[in-house]
Design a protein around this motif. Structure first.
Motif, PDB file in Angstrom:
ATOM      1  N   ARG A   1      58.487  22.102  72.210  1.00 38.19           N
ATOM      2  CA  ARG A   1      59.021  23.456  72.038  1.00 38.19           C
ATOM      3  C   ARG A   1      59.392  24.081  73.376  1.00 38.19           C
ATOM      4  O   ARG A   1      60.555  24.164  73.745  1.00 38.19           O
ATOM      5  CB  ARG A   1      57.988  24.308  71.281  1.00 38.19           C
TER       6      ARG A   1
ATOM      7  N   GLN B   1      63.291  23.728  74.990  1.00 37.36           N
ATOM      8  CA  GLN B   1      64.119  24.876  74.598  1.00 37.36           C
ATOM      9  C   GLN B   1      65.198  25.232  75.622  1.00 37.36           C
ATOM     10  O   GLN B   1      66.219  25.826  75.280  1.00 37.36           O
ATOM     11  CB  GLN B   1      63.248  26.099  74.348  1.00 37.36           C
TER      12      GLN B   1
ATOM     13  N   GLU C   1      52.752  22.422  70.181  1.00 36.30           N
ATOM     14  CA  GLU C   1      53.826  23.303  69.723  1.00 36.30           C
ATOM     15  C   GLU C   1      55.000  22.425  69.327  1.00 36.30           C
ATOM     16  O   GLU C   1      55.640  21.793  70.190  1.00 36.30           O
ATOM     17  CB  GLU C   1      54.246  24.275  70.823  1.00 36.30           C
TER      18      GLU C   1
ATOM     19  N   SER D   1      60.303  26.067  67.305  1.00 36.77           N
ATOM     20  CA  SER D   1      60.247  27.514  67.090  1.00 36.77           C
ATOM     21  C   SER D   1      61.322  27.957  66.114  1.00 36.77           C
ATOM     22  O   SER D   1      62.442  27.439  66.117  1.00 36.77           O
ATOM     23  CB  SER D   1      60.387  28.273  68.415  1.00 36.77           C
TER      24      SER D   1
ATOM     25  N   LEU E   1      56.325  28.338  66.761  1.00 38.87           N
ATOM     26  CA  LEU E   1      56.541  29.672  67.311  1.00 38.87           C
ATOM     27  C   LEU E   1      57.456  30.468  66.390  1.00 38.87           C
ATOM     28  O   LEU E   1      58.489  29.962  65.938  1.00 38.87           O
ATOM     29  CB  LEU E   1      57.179  29.578  68.700  1.00 38.87           C
TER      30      LEU E   1
END
Length: 301
Positions: free
Chosen positions: A17, A21, A48, A51, A81
């Motif tokens: 994540r 990103q 993670e 998102s 997320l």
């Protein structure tokens, strides 16, 4: 002198994540899935995954629903997320049971990131966290710009503690406290995390350091000395923030694991398998992997 250190540390892998990103070119969804699988095979049990943000603002996360659908398992805390109500509603359409929300201590950072002041964000999130807890979700609260902001400069320690307190009172299970632009030094790490451990003894506290000025390992070492035993790291040192100019990647998982294991602190992460996971995504990245452990491994040093 004998240093007081945890016997075991939990690594929360944020590469899929936070690490990806900021990549400009879209990484194929299959590669992301293989990357995640490789990280889990290496022994990482909290992660993670992706998102639920607007693909308009973070195109790399446009395949979030497919990632979640194919990458959940019963052995990992799979975290997604979700920055706002729209994101939370998308989470409810999945089988995910762990959610991360975030707010910046800095008002300016928060407004550039999600177009709300810090307090406006908290007003919205307080209700959302209560709702998530009623539904049985694990809630991770990510506190951005906990030390410094690219727009406002140094954050006051009391402001960071105050924001953390609001999350704890709202019912968050974990505080992930971030040096978003990598400006903190070990004395600042020690000061903030010793305060958080004292004020919130029943809450999971996780330290999240970016390595912009090559201080991440030193800051982790300082946090260890006050008993922090949870750290966010990113395989390959990937990362950055679209709304934090100049922020470099996160502390590299492999460098952190190497340091901890050499210190006799258990991580349960297999470095050889971790390198193989990084190898999966490396050809698709816009920049080279610069973490020390990975570089030396490739060079067979």
């Amino acid at each position: 002198m004998t240093l007081q250190m945890p016997e075991k540390v939990t690594i929360i892998e944020v590469g899929p994540r936070d690490g990806l990103q900021n990549e400009k070119a879209f990484i194929p969804t299959k590669i992301k899935k293989d990357f995640i699988k490789g990280l889990k095979d290496a022994g990482l049990t909290e992660m993670e995954l992706t998102s639920f943000v607007s693909p308009k603002w973070v195109p790399q996360m446009g395949d979030a629903a497919e990632i979640v659908a194919d990458c959940l398992d019963d052995h990992t805390r799979n975290i997604v997320l979700a920055p706002n109500r729209k994101g939370i509603d998308r989470v409810y359409m999945t089988d995910c049971s762990a959610v991360a929300v975030f707010v910046g201590v800095s008002n300016t950072f928060n407004q550039k990131n999600i177009n709300k002041t810090t307090q406006e964000s908290m007003n919205e999130l307080t209700t959302i966290i209560s709702e998530l807890k009623e539904k049985g979700f694990f809630v991770r609260a990510c506190i951005s710009t906990a030390f410094y902001c690219p727009y406002e400069g140094k954050m006051e320690l009391e402001d960071t503690v105050s924001l953390c307190r609001q999350f704890v009172e709202a019912g968050a299970d974990e505080l992930s406290v971030a040096d978003t632009i990598g400006m903190a030094v070990p004395l600042e790490s020690y000061a903030l995390f010793s305060r958080l451990k004292k004020d919130f003894p029943s809450t999971l506290i996780t330290a999240h350091f970016h390595d912009t000025r090559k201080m991440a390992l030193a800051n982790i070492f300082a946090a260890l000395q006050v008993g922090i035993n949870r750290f966010d790291t990113s395989a390959g040192g990937l990362g950055g923030c679209p709304f934090a100019p100049g922020a470099a990647g996160n502390a590299a998982t492999e460098d952190v694991v190497y340091m901890l294991e050499r210190m006799g602190i258990e991580t349960s992460v297999n470095l050889e398998k971790l390198v193989k996971a990084i190898d999966v995504v490396q050809p698709y990245l816009s920049r080279s992997i610069e973490s020390t452990y990975y570089r030396l491994h490739i060079q067979k040093v």
